[in-house]
Motif scaffolding. Sequence first.
Motif, PDB file in Angstrom:
ATOM      1  N   ARG A  94      25.540 -16.779  32.829  1.00 36.01           N
ATOM      2  CA  ARG A  94      25.768 -17.686  33.955  1.00 36.01           C
ATOM      3  C   ARG A  94      24.598 -17.561  34.924  1.00 36.01           C
ATOM      4  O   ARG A  94      24.187 -16.451  35.287  1.00 36.01           O
ATOM      5  CB  ARG A  94      27.072 -17.351  34.669  1.00 36.01           C
ATOM      6  N   ASP A 114      27.849 -22.964  38.298  1.00 33.82           N
ATOM      7  CA  ASP A 114      28.797 -23.629  39.182  1.00 33.82           C
ATOM      8  C   ASP A 114      28.237 -25.001  39.529  1.00 33.82           C
ATOM      9  O   ASP A 114      27.015 -25.179  39.660  1.00 33.82           O
ATOM     10  CB  ASP A 114      29.007 -22.817  40.463  1.00 33.82           C
ATOM     11  N   GLN A 115      29.119 -25.981  39.706  1.00 27.89           N
ATOM     12  CA  GLN A 115      28.674 -27.349  39.922  1.00 27.89           C
ATOM     13  C   GLN A 115      27.792 -27.478  41.159  1.00 27.89           C
ATOM     14  O   GLN A 115      26.750 -28.153  41.139  1.00 27.89           O
ATOM     15  CB  GLN A 115      29.884 -28.278  40.052  1.00 27.89           C
TER      16      GLN A 115
END
Length: 317
Positions: A254, A106-107
């Motif tokens: 992730r 995630d950014q």
Amino acid sequence: MNQHWATIKEAGALKGMRIMVFIYTVFGRGVFNLILVPVMAYFFVRRTIARKASMAYLRKVEAAYPGTFGKQPIAWLSFRHFLSFGHSLLDKYIALSQTPTDIAMDQEEENMLFDLVNSKKGCLVIGSHFGNLEYSRGIAVRHPELVINVLMYDQHAENFSALMKGVKTKSRMNLMQVTDIDMALALDLRERVQRGEWVVIAGDRVPVGDGNRVCRARFFGEDANFPIGPYVLAHLLACPIYLLHCYLVDDDYRIGVELFEEKFQIGRGDRQKSYETAAGKFAQLLEKQVVRFPLQWFNFFDFWQNSDERQTQGGKQ
């Protein structure tokens, strides 16, 4: 009688692991996946303690979060759990022997990670047996100046450790095999952190020799033993603490990172209470991650150590 996880025989002989790696190397992932099914079916049948522990865990997930698995039979779910573990073993090998790819973040978390790396400050990272933490080696590959020291309690994985011997990597990730965290090790790690290095430790497994250094924390609706070692170490290192997760989503890994504490503080007069609070917080945050992909949490032993389950799981593998 309940068994410590390290006394449970490792699933898979070294020769068998090497054969599976050979199959993947020569024939690719597709053929490996096909052959893995009967291999894990064999272990599913033979490993009684692991199978019962898997089923007990999955029942706890379903009880705490009804509808998580729909109407799938518990035996089928448990076999899928075993199969997921088989895939993860190959992924561990790939992550440590090759350059990890297809890793997403995630950014906001990526920005946090870049800020941490660019600060050149050391930290303690608490991981778990959820997903495949070895894939986080991609951080060390992307930031070659960063040194990451991973504490491994690998009494349960001697064959896998032997498989990895001789594998050369370009990243500065040190795998440190330990049985206990004594003062000499703690001082060595403190020097490493002061040099700007990271120290990674698992927060969901009690190492050999630390049986009395645990506390009970709520996890999927019941109390379970969690080690206090990460928080004793956090106090000695006096550095920021982060949580790190690396899990599979579809076909890609992730990485998730979050700040746990800027600095771990020991409350006056009740050191154990401080450890219990930290372990409870870790257990809650880990559960939040695990419930999303429950078949990726790999602890195939009586994690909760409940008396009723000890009686049913006392058989040998």
